[in-house]
Motif scaffolding. Structure first.
Motif, PDB file in Angstrom:
ATOM      1  N   THR A  12       0.803  -1.221   0.000  1.00  0.00           N
ATOM      2  CA  THR A  12       0.000   0.000   0.000  1.00  0.00           C
ATOM      3  C   THR A  12       0.833   1.267   0.000  1.00  0.00           C
ATOM      4  N   CYS A  13       2.118   1.201   0.264  1.00  0.00           N
ATOM      5  CA  CYS A  13       2.928   2.415   0.297  1.00  0.00           C
ATOM      6  C   CYS A  13       4.323   2.146  -0.237  1.00  0.00           C
ATOM      7  N   ALA A  15       7.116   2.296   1.293  1.00  0.00           N
ATOM      8  CA  ALA A  15       7.939   1.489   2.196  1.00  0.00           C
ATOM      9  C   ALA A  15       7.675   0.002   2.005  1.00  0.00           C
ATOM     10  N   CYS A  16       6.420  -0.326   1.644  1.00  0.00           N
ATOM     11  CA  CYS A  16       6.117  -1.722   1.328  1.00  0.00           C
ATOM     12  C   CYS A  16       7.031  -2.228   0.216  1.00  0.00           C
TER      13      CYS A  16
HETATM   14 MO1  9UX Z   1       3.429  -0.076   3.602  1.00  0.00          MO
HETATM   15 MO2  9UX Z   1       3.761   1.573   5.803  1.00  0.00          MO
HETATM   16  O1  9UX Z   1       2.618  -1.418   4.565  1.00  0.00           O
HETATM   17  O2  9UX Z   1       3.428   0.728   7.425  1.00  0.00           O
HETATM   18  S1  9UX Z   1       1.850   1.088   4.524  1.00  0.00           S
HETATM   19  S2  9UX Z   1       5.165  -0.061   4.924  1.00  0.00           S
END
Ligand code: 9UX
Length: 71
Positions: A12-13, A15-16
């Motif tokens: 979803t982001c 960082a994912c």
């Molecule tokens: Mo992506 Mo941020 O899961 O916790 S939404 S790393």
């Protein structure tokens, strides 16, 4: 080297993306791992004598995401 693509679920982001890439790079023999958030695909170049598609897939699942091999 072999190049494969896997479909990734659950990102979803941004960082994912790095979590998935780090998971893939834990395997021996990974030459390149590039994950695209928009297309939800991972492109991986690897040495088939050192790892396998299934090991790569499991490493993504261990990182907390879904991964399927397109056929
Ligand atoms: Mo992506 Mo941020 O899961 O916790 S939404 S790393």
């Amino acid at each position: 080297m072999e190049i494969i693509q896997l479909n990734i679920q659950g990102m979803t982001c941004a960082a994912c993306v790095s979590h998935v890439e780090k998971g893939i790079r834990k395997n021996d023999g990974i030459d390149m791992a590039a994950v695209n958030l928009a297309t939800e695909k991972a492109t991986v170049s690897y040495d088939p004598e050192k790892t396998s598609v299934e090991e790569i897939r499991q490493s993504i699942i261990s990182a907390g995401y879904g991964a399927t091999v397109p056929r």
